[in-house]
Design a protein around this motif. Structure first.
Motif, PDB file in Angstrom:
ATOM      1  N   ASN A  18       0.805  -1.215   0.000  1.00 11.28           N
ATOM      2  CA  ASN A  18       0.000   0.000   0.000  1.00 11.28           C
ATOM      3  C   ASN A  18       0.841   1.268   0.000  1.00 11.28           C
ATOM      4  N   SER A  19       2.079   1.157   0.455  1.00 10.92           N
ATOM      5  CA  SER A  19       2.998   2.296   0.464  1.00 10.92           C
ATOM      6  C   SER A  19       4.415   1.754   0.618  1.00 10.92           C
ATOM      7  N   VAL A  20       5.393   2.607   0.273  1.00 15.08           N
ATOM      8  CA  VAL A  20       6.797   2.223   0.374  1.00 15.08           C
ATOM      9  C   VAL A  20       7.557   3.370   1.031  1.00 15.08           C
ATOM     10  N   THR A  21       8.374   3.033   2.012  1.00 16.89           N
ATOM     11  CA  THR A  21       9.290   4.000   2.605  1.00 16.89           C
ATOM     12  C   THR A  21      10.700   3.489   2.384  1.00 16.89           C
ATOM     13  N   VAL A  22      11.514   4.280   1.697  1.00 22.18           N
ATOM     14  CA  VAL A  22      12.903   3.932   1.431  1.00 22.18           C
ATOM     15  C   VAL A  22      13.752   4.717   2.422  1.00 22.18           C
ATOM     16  N   VAL A  23      14.479   4.012   3.282  1.00 21.72           N
ATOM     17  CA  VAL A  23      15.342   4.652   4.274  1.00 21.72           C
ATOM     18  C   VAL A  23      16.776   4.340   3.892  1.00 21.72           C
ATOM     19  N   LEU A  24      17.573   5.396   3.745  1.00 20.14           N
ATOM     20  CA  LEU A  24      18.964   5.198   3.375  1.00 20.14           C
ATOM     21  C   LEU A  24      19.853   6.166   4.121  1.00 20.14           C
ATOM     22  N   MET A  25      21.107   5.816   4.221  1.00 21.95           N
ATOM     23  CA  MET A  25      22.083   6.700   4.861  1.00 21.95           C
ATOM     24  C   MET A  25      22.621   7.692   3.843  1.00 21.95           C
ATOM     25  N   ASP A  26      23.141   8.772   4.361  1.00 20.46           N
ATOM     26  CA  ASP A  26      23.705   9.824   3.523  1.00 20.46           C
ATOM     27  C   ASP A  26      25.149   9.476   3.134  1.00 20.46           C
ATOM     28  N   VAL A  27      25.288   8.366   2.405  1.00 18.38           N
ATOM     29  CA  VAL A  27      26.592   7.923   1.910  1.00 18.38           C
ATOM     30  C   VAL A  27      26.425   7.528   0.445  1.00 18.38           C
ATOM     31  N   PRO A  28      27.479   7.636  -0.349  1.00 21.57           N
ATOM     32  CA  PRO A  28      27.365   7.376  -1.793  1.00 21.57           C
ATOM     33  C   PRO A  28      26.822   5.998  -2.163  1.00 21.57           C
ATOM     34  N   CYS A  29      27.138   4.975  -1.392  1.00 19.72           N
ATOM     35  CA  CYS A  29      26.720   3.628  -1.782  1.00 19.72           C
ATOM     36  C   CYS A  29      25.212   3.425  -1.699  1.00 19.72           C
ATOM     37  N   CYS A  30      24.499   4.270  -0.986  1.00 25.00           N
ATOM     38  CA  CYS A  30      23.042   4.121  -0.834  1.00 25.00           C
ATOM     39  C   CYS A  30      22.246   4.950  -1.835  1.00 25.00           C
ATOM     40  N   ARG A  31      22.874   5.811  -2.570  1.00 25.05           N
ATOM     41  CA  ARG A  31      22.173   6.775  -3.415  1.00 25.05           C
ATOM     42  C   ARG A  31      21.343   6.158  -4.532  1.00 25.05           C
ATOM     43  N   GLY A  32      21.635   4.937  -4.936  1.00 27.58           N
ATOM     44  CA  GLY A  32      20.892   4.304  -6.019  1.00 27.58           C
ATOM     45  C   GLY A  32      19.609   3.622  -5.584  1.00 27.58           C
ATOM     46  N   LEU A  33      19.423   3.435  -4.281  1.00 25.57           N
ATOM     47  CA  LEU A  33      18.252   2.698  -3.800  1.00 25.57           C
ATOM     48  C   LEU A  33      16.920   3.348  -4.181  1.00 25.57           C
ATOM     49  N   PRO A  34      16.751   4.662  -4.047  1.00 29.59           N
ATOM     50  CA  PRO A  34      15.479   5.254  -4.478  1.00 29.59           C
ATOM     51  C   PRO A  34      15.181   5.003  -5.960  1.00 29.59           C
ATOM     52  N   TYR A  35      16.197   5.068  -6.805  1.00 32.54           N
ATOM     53  CA  TYR A  35      16.017   4.778  -8.236  1.00 32.54           C
ATOM     54  C   TYR A  35      15.538   3.350  -8.434  1.00 32.54           C
ATOM     55  N   VAL A  36      16.158   2.408  -7.745  1.00 30.55           N
ATOM     56  CA  VAL A  36      15.797   0.994  -7.875  1.00 30.55           C
ATOM     57  C   VAL A  36      14.332   0.792  -7.499  1.00 30.55           C
ATOM     58  N   VAL A  37      13.899   1.393  -6.408  1.00 30.25           N
ATOM     59  CA  VAL A  37      12.516   1.222  -5.958  1.00 30.25           C
ATOM     60  C   VAL A  37      11.542   1.886  -6.927  1.00 30.25           C
ATOM     61  N   GLU A  38      11.837   3.117  -7.343  1.00 27.34           N
ATOM     62  CA  GLU A  38      10.944   3.812  -8.286  1.00 27.34           C
ATOM     63  C   GLU A  38      10.831   3.073  -9.611  1.00 27.34           C
ATOM     64  N   LYS A  39      11.944   2.604 -10.141  1.00 28.84           N
ATOM     65  CA  LYS A  39      11.954   1.854 -11.398  1.00 28.84           C
ATOM     66  C   LYS A  39      11.175   0.551 -11.250  1.00 28.84           C
ATOM     67  N   SER A  40      11.359  -0.122 -10.133  1.00 30.74           N
ATOM     68  CA  SER A  40      10.669  -1.383  -9.882  1.00 30.74           C
ATOM     69  C   SER A  40       9.161  -1.196  -9.793  1.00 30.74           C
ATOM     70  N   LEU A  41       8.738  -0.154  -9.094  1.00 31.60           N
ATOM     71  CA  LEU A  41       7.308   0.134  -9.003  1.00 31.60           C
ATOM     72  C   LEU A  41       6.722   0.394 -10.388  1.00 31.60           C
ATOM     73  N   ALA A  42       7.433   1.161 -11.197  1.00 29.14           N
ATOM     74  CA  ALA A  42       6.952   1.468 -12.549  1.00 29.14           C
ATOM     75  C   ALA A  42       6.842   0.196 -13.393  1.00 29.14           C
ATOM     76  N   LEU A  43       7.854  -0.649 -13.347  1.00 24.90           N
ATOM     77  CA  LEU A  43       7.831  -1.889 -14.130  1.00 24.90           C
ATOM     78  C   LEU A  43       6.769  -2.860 -13.635  1.00 24.90           C
ATOM     79  N   ALA A  44       6.456  -2.795 -12.347  1.00 28.18           N
ATOM     80  CA  ALA A  44       5.411  -3.658 -11.785  1.00 28.18           C
ATOM     81  C   ALA A  44       4.021  -3.094 -12.053  1.00 28.18           C
TER      82      ALA A  44
END
Length: 69
Positions: A18-44
């Motif tokens: 029903n909803s998604v919350t993406v929690v990430l740290m302010d470090v370079p290795c986490c910066r791609g996670l929001p893209y992955v989730v948004e892209k996945s939602l769109a493809l689904a």
């Protein structure tokens, strides 16, 4: 990254999300996670409220952003 997207697509297609919350740290290795989730939602083919929360190294919330469903 593509493997993660495929896994999230499968989850979003089969689970009653029903909803998604993406929690990430302010470090370079986490910066791609929001893209992955948004892209996945769109493809689904899912449109659910999504929130991005960025946490600093001391545990403080630096950014809280709601994305359009």
């Amino acid at each position: 990254v593509q493997e993660y997207i495929q896994k999230f697509v499968a989850i979003f297609k089969t689970a009653g999300i029903n909803s998604v919350t993406v929690v990430l740290m302010d470090v370079p290795c986490c910066r791609g996670l929001p893209y992955v989730v948004e892209k996945s939602l769109a493809l689904a083919g899912k449109k659910v409220p999504t929130e991005i929360v960025v946490v600093g190294s001391r545990g403080d919330i630096l950014v809280r952003e709601r994305l359009a469903a």
